[in-house]
Scaffold this motif. Structure first.
Motif, PDB file in Angstrom:
ATOM      1  N   UNK A 281      -5.712  -6.120 -11.481  1.00 25.14           N
ATOM      2  CA  UNK A 281      -4.485  -5.888 -12.252  1.00 25.14           C
ATOM      3  C   UNK A 281      -3.215  -6.035 -11.404  1.00 25.14           C
ATOM      4  N   UNK A 282      -2.317  -6.909 -11.850  1.00 25.43           N
ATOM      5  CA  UNK A 282      -1.114  -7.226 -11.059  1.00 25.43           C
ATOM      6  C   UNK A 282      -0.211  -6.033 -10.852  1.00 25.43           C
ATOM      7  N   UNK A 283      -0.025  -5.226 -11.933  1.00 23.64           N
ATOM      8  CA  UNK A 283       0.903  -4.097 -11.832  1.00 23.64           C
ATOM      9  C   UNK A 283       0.378  -3.070 -10.828  1.00 23.64           C
ATOM     10  N   UNK A 284      -0.951  -2.849 -10.840  1.00 26.12           N
ATOM     11  CA  UNK A 284      -1.549  -1.900  -9.890  1.00 26.12           C
ATOM     12  C   UNK A 284      -1.411  -2.429  -8.459  1.00 26.12           C
ATOM     13  N   UNK A 285      -1.743  -3.703  -8.262  1.00 29.66           N
ATOM     14  CA  UNK A 285      -1.678  -4.286  -6.917  1.00 29.66           C
ATOM     15  C   UNK A 285      -0.265  -4.201  -6.340  1.00 29.66           C
ATOM     16  N   UNK A 286       0.710  -4.586  -7.186  1.00 26.72           N
ATOM     17  CA  UNK A 286       2.100  -4.604  -6.720  1.00 26.72           C
ATOM     18  C   UNK A 286       2.585  -3.213  -6.345  1.00 26.72           C
ATOM     19  N   UNK A 287       2.351  -2.259  -7.258  1.00 24.00           N
ATOM     20  CA  UNK A 287       2.850  -0.905  -7.025  1.00 24.00           C
ATOM     21  C   UNK A 287       2.122  -0.244  -5.853  1.00 24.00           C
ATOM     22  N   UNK A 288       0.803  -0.461  -5.755  1.00 25.42           N
ATOM     23  CA  UNK A 288       0.037   0.151  -4.657  1.00 25.42           C
ATOM     24  C   UNK A 288       0.525  -0.417  -3.327  1.00 25.42           C
ATOM     25  N   UNK A 289       0.749  -1.711  -3.279  1.00 27.47           N
ATOM     26  CA  UNK A 289       1.197  -2.343  -2.037  1.00 27.47           C
ATOM     27  C   UNK A 289       2.560  -1.785  -1.622  1.00 27.47           C
ATOM     28  N   UNK A 290       3.454  -1.708  -2.612  1.00 24.59           N
ATOM     29  CA  UNK A 290       4.822  -1.244  -2.321  1.00 24.59           C
ATOM     30  C   UNK A 290       4.844   0.235  -1.890  1.00 24.59           C
ATOM     31  N   UNK A 291       4.199   1.091  -2.694  1.00 20.01           N
ATOM     32  CA  UNK A 291       4.263   2.529  -2.408  1.00 20.01           C
ATOM     33  C   UNK A 291       3.470   2.891  -1.147  1.00 20.01           C
ATOM     34  N   UNK A 292       2.356   2.204  -0.902  1.00 20.46           N
ATOM     35  CA  UNK A 292       1.555   2.517   0.291  1.00 20.46           C
ATOM     36  C   UNK A 292       2.311   2.080   1.543  1.00 20.46           C
ATOM     37  N   UNK A 293       3.029   0.971   1.465  1.00 21.21           N
ATOM     38  CA  UNK A 293       3.824   0.527   2.618  1.00 21.21           C
ATOM     39  C   UNK A 293       4.854   1.607   2.953  1.00 21.21           C
ATOM     40  N   UNK A 294       5.502   2.150   1.911  1.00 20.34           N
ATOM     41  CA  UNK A 294       6.497   3.214   2.128  1.00 20.34           C
ATOM     42  C   UNK A 294       5.848   4.456   2.741  1.00 20.34           C
ATOM     43  N   UNK A 295       4.610   4.740   2.331  1.00 18.37           N
ATOM     44  CA  UNK A 295       3.937   5.976   2.772  1.00 18.37           C
ATOM     45  C   UNK A 295       3.148   5.782   4.066  1.00 18.37           C
ATOM     46  N   UNK A 296       3.162   4.560   4.610  1.00 21.54           N
ATOM     47  CA  UNK A 296       2.429   4.308   5.855  1.00 21.54           C
ATOM     48  C   UNK A 296       0.917   4.308   5.656  1.00 21.54           C
ATOM     49  N   UNK A 297       0.485   3.902   4.464  1.00 22.15           N
ATOM     50  CA  UNK A 297      -0.956   3.848   4.168  1.00 22.15           C
ATOM     51  C   UNK A 297      -1.395   2.382   4.155  1.00 22.15           C
ATOM     52  N   UNK A 298      -2.503   2.114   4.857  1.00 22.31           N
ATOM     53  CA  UNK A 298      -3.046   0.759   4.924  1.00 22.31           C
ATOM     54  C   UNK A 298      -3.922   0.533   3.683  1.00 22.31           C
ATOM     55  N   UNK A 299      -3.552  -0.442   2.834  1.00 18.19           N
ATOM     56  CA  UNK A 299      -4.327  -0.686   1.606  1.00 18.19           C
ATOM     57  C   UNK A 299      -5.273  -1.851   1.809  1.00 18.19           C
ATOM     58  N   UNK A 300      -6.522  -1.646   1.471  1.00 20.24           N
ATOM     59  CA  UNK A 300      -7.506  -2.720   1.531  1.00 20.24           C
ATOM     60  C   UNK A 300      -8.007  -3.002   0.114  1.00 20.24           C
ATOM     61  N   UNK A 301      -7.837  -4.227  -0.342  1.00 18.32           N
ATOM     62  CA  UNK A 301      -8.385  -4.623  -1.647  1.00 18.32           C
ATOM     63  C   UNK A 301      -9.249  -5.864  -1.414  1.00 18.32           C
TER      64      UNK A 301
END
Ligand code: KG4
Ligand code: ZN
Length: 346
Positions: A281-301
């Motif tokens: 899902x594009x909306x999930x990917x975009x928001x997770x990438x953006x918010x995790x970058x702000x929170x210093x969390x490494x996202x793996x998909x």
């Protein structure tokens, strides 16, 4: 050398067989009966079970061929023994037991949902000691604290009603889109305004957060979309479908991402794996990438072919379990359609 694990998946409508050594994927073959269900607008369990029966042997043979291996090379067999459809699970588990017995090799009955997180190790390498996993699909929406993928997983929360993908499919139906509607709603949402309609964010009030900090609920949201559309239709107004899709998609993505990041913070975890077919899902990917970058969390998909149901995820979890020296399953294991997510192996 690390053991060669044959992974078998048959929890729903995909028959999967894969070979993994360590965290290296040698072959991954999937046969899907999705096309046979499309005309019914949902999965028909009996049709899925029969399709598994027909696909099992060719799928395993093709995986062995692609890996350049024979059954005699296999050191262990991992099979998803739950959660899922009883009939579908029974086909895979019975076949896996027969193989284990005939070959004299260990059998590992493993949890399908935890496999959705484990598969990431084949793509991004071993998981850090503590990882958060958000597993989202048409059947599941769960937040897992993975202390050790082979031995220690804690379910922090799950959906109390519909899964995220299921909610998308239902909204797809409301908007007269083909089944499954998820990807169509996603595509429409990209053309709409996510702030056009203030749809509810369930279980986010201070009171709900006390009891359901990491739980989700999407059925009220789907009803809110239905009511909104009905009201417009009754007033003889046109439905701005792209705005409806975008506002709905934003409500789903926001709750998923906000609660997941809060869980990472509360448990001091800085790696997040997102798995399951809804991770497309594009909306999930975009928001997770953006918010995790702000929170210093490494996202793996992982790439989408590893997020939808497949044998690689089961082989990956079986491999982790075997490498960790967990005792194999007994040959009389059953299937568990509602296997708890704290159960990694049976
Ligand atoms: O994991 P999966 O392939 O099957 C299971 O449910 O086990 O997930 C498929 C679900 C379906 O509900 C489908 O509509 C949804 O995920 N889906 C999406 C997207 N791609 C798949 N929903 C929204 N946006 C997408 N891009
Ligand atoms: Zn799944």
């Amino acid at each position: 050398m690390e053991p060669l694990i044959l992974g078998i998946e048959s929890t729903c409508d995909e028959t999967g067989a894969a070979l993994v050594r360590g965290t290296e994927l040698l072959a991954d073959v999937v046969a899907s009966s999705m096309d046979e269900h499309a005309r019914f607008g949902g999965i028909v369990p009996e049709v899925a079970s029969r399709a598994h029966l027909e696909a099992f042997v060719p799928t395993v043979e093709e995986a062995l061929n692609r890996a350049g291996a024979s059954l005699a090379d296999v050191d262990g067999i991992a099979v998803a023994s739950g959660p899922g459809l009883v009939g579908s699970l029974t086909v895979g588990v019975s076949a896996a037991k027969a193989l284990a017995l005939a070959l004299g090799k260990p059998l590992y009955g493993v949890n399908h949902v935890i496999g959705h997180a484990a598969v990431d190790e084949l793509v991004h390498g071993p998981m850090p000691e503590r990882t958060m996993a958000l597993v989202v699909s048409g059947g599941h929406t769960s937040l897992l604290l993975v202390n050790d993928i082979a031995t220690d997983v804690v379910e922090l929360g799950h959906t109390l009603d519909d899964a995220a993908g299921e909610a998308f499919d239902k909204v797809g139906r409301l908007l007269n889109l083909p089944y499954p509607g998820g990807p169509h709603v996603d595509r429409l949402a990209r053309e709409g305004d996510p702030e056009a309609i203030p749809f509810p964010r369930a279980l986010t009030s201070a009171k709900a957060m006390q009891k359901h900090a990491y739980d989700f609920s999407f059925s009220g949201l789907k009803t809110a979309v239905a009511r909104w559309i009905e009201a417009r239709e009754e007033a003889g107004q046109e439905i701005p479908v792209a705005d409806v899709a975008a506002s709905f998609a934003a409500a789903v993505a926001e709750v998923l991402v906000d609660k997941t990041i809060a869980a990472c913070r509360a448990h001091d975890v800085d790696t997040l794996v997102i798995g399951g077919g809804f991770s497309a899902n594009s909306q999930l990917r975009e928001l997770a990438t953006e918010r995790c970058a702000q929170a210093g969390i490494d996202v793996r998909i992982p790439p989408i072919r590893y997020c939808t149901d497949n044998g690689a995820m089961i082989a990956a979890l079986g491999s982790a379990v075997a490498r960790r020296g967990v005792a194999p399953s007994l040959l009389d294991i059953g299937v568990d359609s509602s296997m708890p997510l704290s159960t990694i192996t049976v």
